[in-house]
Design a protein around this motif. Structure first.
Motif, PDB file in Angstrom:
ATOM      1  N   LYS A   6       0.962  -1.076  -0.132  1.00  0.00           N
ATOM      2  CA  LYS A   6       0.198   0.061   0.104  1.00  0.00           C
ATOM      3  C   LYS A   6       0.834   1.253   0.207  1.00  0.00           C
ATOM      4  O   LYS A   6       1.986   1.388   0.682  1.00  0.00           O
ATOM      5  N   LEU A   7       0.577   2.419  -0.888  1.00  0.00           N
ATOM      6  CA  LEU A   7       1.374   3.408  -0.897  1.00  0.00           C
ATOM      7  C   LEU A   7       0.153   4.619  -0.217  1.00  0.00           C
ATOM      8  O   LEU A   7      -0.747   4.715  -0.616  1.00  0.00           O
ATOM      9  N   ILE A   8       0.911   5.164   0.844  1.00  0.00           N
ATOM     10  CA  ILE A   8       0.083   6.264   1.511  1.00  0.00           C
ATOM     11  C   ILE A   8       0.620   7.614   1.087  1.00  0.00           C
ATOM     12  O   ILE A   8       1.950   7.828   1.622  1.00  0.00           O
ATOM     13  N   PHE A   9      -0.076   8.485   0.585  1.00  0.00           N
ATOM     14  CA  PHE A   9       0.499   9.801   0.079  1.00  0.00           C
ATOM     15  C   PHE A   9      -0.030  10.625   0.985  1.00  0.00           C
ATOM     16  O   PHE A   9      -1.399  10.925   1.290  1.00  0.00           O
ATOM     17  N   LEU A  10       0.911  11.569   1.561  1.00  0.00           N
ATOM     18  CA  LEU A  10       0.580  12.701   2.228  1.00  0.00           C
ATOM     19  C   LEU A  10       0.962  14.003   1.658  1.00  0.00           C
ATOM     20  O   LEU A  10       2.196  14.093   1.410  1.00  0.00           O
TER      21      LEU A  10
END
Length: 204
Positions: A6-10
């Motif tokens: 999973k890639l979590i973009f902030l």
């Protein structure tokens, strides 16, 4: 270290979940995407339960439910560092773009953006400007591979900040992009997406 599922973009203080959309769309990595926004910072409605930086960190921690990479810009990088410190078992990779990362920048000639930003964005919570934390000692404990993306035309987070983080993080690489400003993660997606893909393909 496992590969991210999973890639979590902030985003940064603008809080817009669409900030990282161009990069997310350009990546070939097969992991699922999660583009977070910050409640009360822009297009995302305010949440009365969030009254400080710890609330934003909690939002991210709620999403770390499998091996994840955190991909963060500016203020989001401070949140990412704190989330990685709390869940080093599940954060496989970090990508930090033009961020203080929670280190002291007073001697690095960084432009103070807070006053002008708050004047232009009066709805943003005032605790943002009160946040002062030095995570330098804790950052040294982060072992996951970290890609640092900086631009040489960013007065808010000059390259000296990236160099400091590069010296603190045990497994990091600093990539400086010519002409990159504070919004390089959005405006230069075609340039940085391949760098991120290559980074995510590397397992420590």
């Amino acid at each position: 270290m496992s590969m991210p599922e999973k890639l979590i973009f902030l985003p940064g203080a603008g809080g817009d979940p669409a900030f990282w959309q161009p990069v997310s769309d350009a990546l070939v990595h097969p992991a699922s995407r999660c583009l977070l926004g910050w409640p009360g910072f822009g297009v995302v409605p305010a949440d009365p339960r969030i009254d400080g930086m710890d609330g934003l960190v909690a939002l991210v921690l709620d999403q770390i439910d499998r091996p994840c990479a955190l991909i963060a810009q500016s203020m989001g990088g401070v949140v990412a560092i704190q989330a990685a410190l709390r869940r080093p078992d599940l954060v496989t990779h970090l990508v930090l773009a033009v961020t203080s990362g929670g280190v002291d920048m007073t001697d690095l000639h960084a432009e103070d953006w807070r006053g002008a930003f708050l004047a232009a964005n009066p709805a943003v919570p005032r605790w943002l400007t009160d946040y002062r934390a030095d995570l330098s000692a804790a950052i040294k404990t982060l072992r996951m591979p970290t890609l640092l993306l900086w631009g040489d035309a960013d007065p808010i987070s000059p390259v000296a900040v990236g160099t400091r983080l590069n010296g603190l993080l045990p497994d990091s690489h600093l990539h400086v992009i010519a002409g990159g400003g504070h919004d390089l993660a959005n405006r230069m997606a075609a340039t940085i997406a391949p760098l991120i893909d290559a980074h995510l393909a590397f397992a420590a």
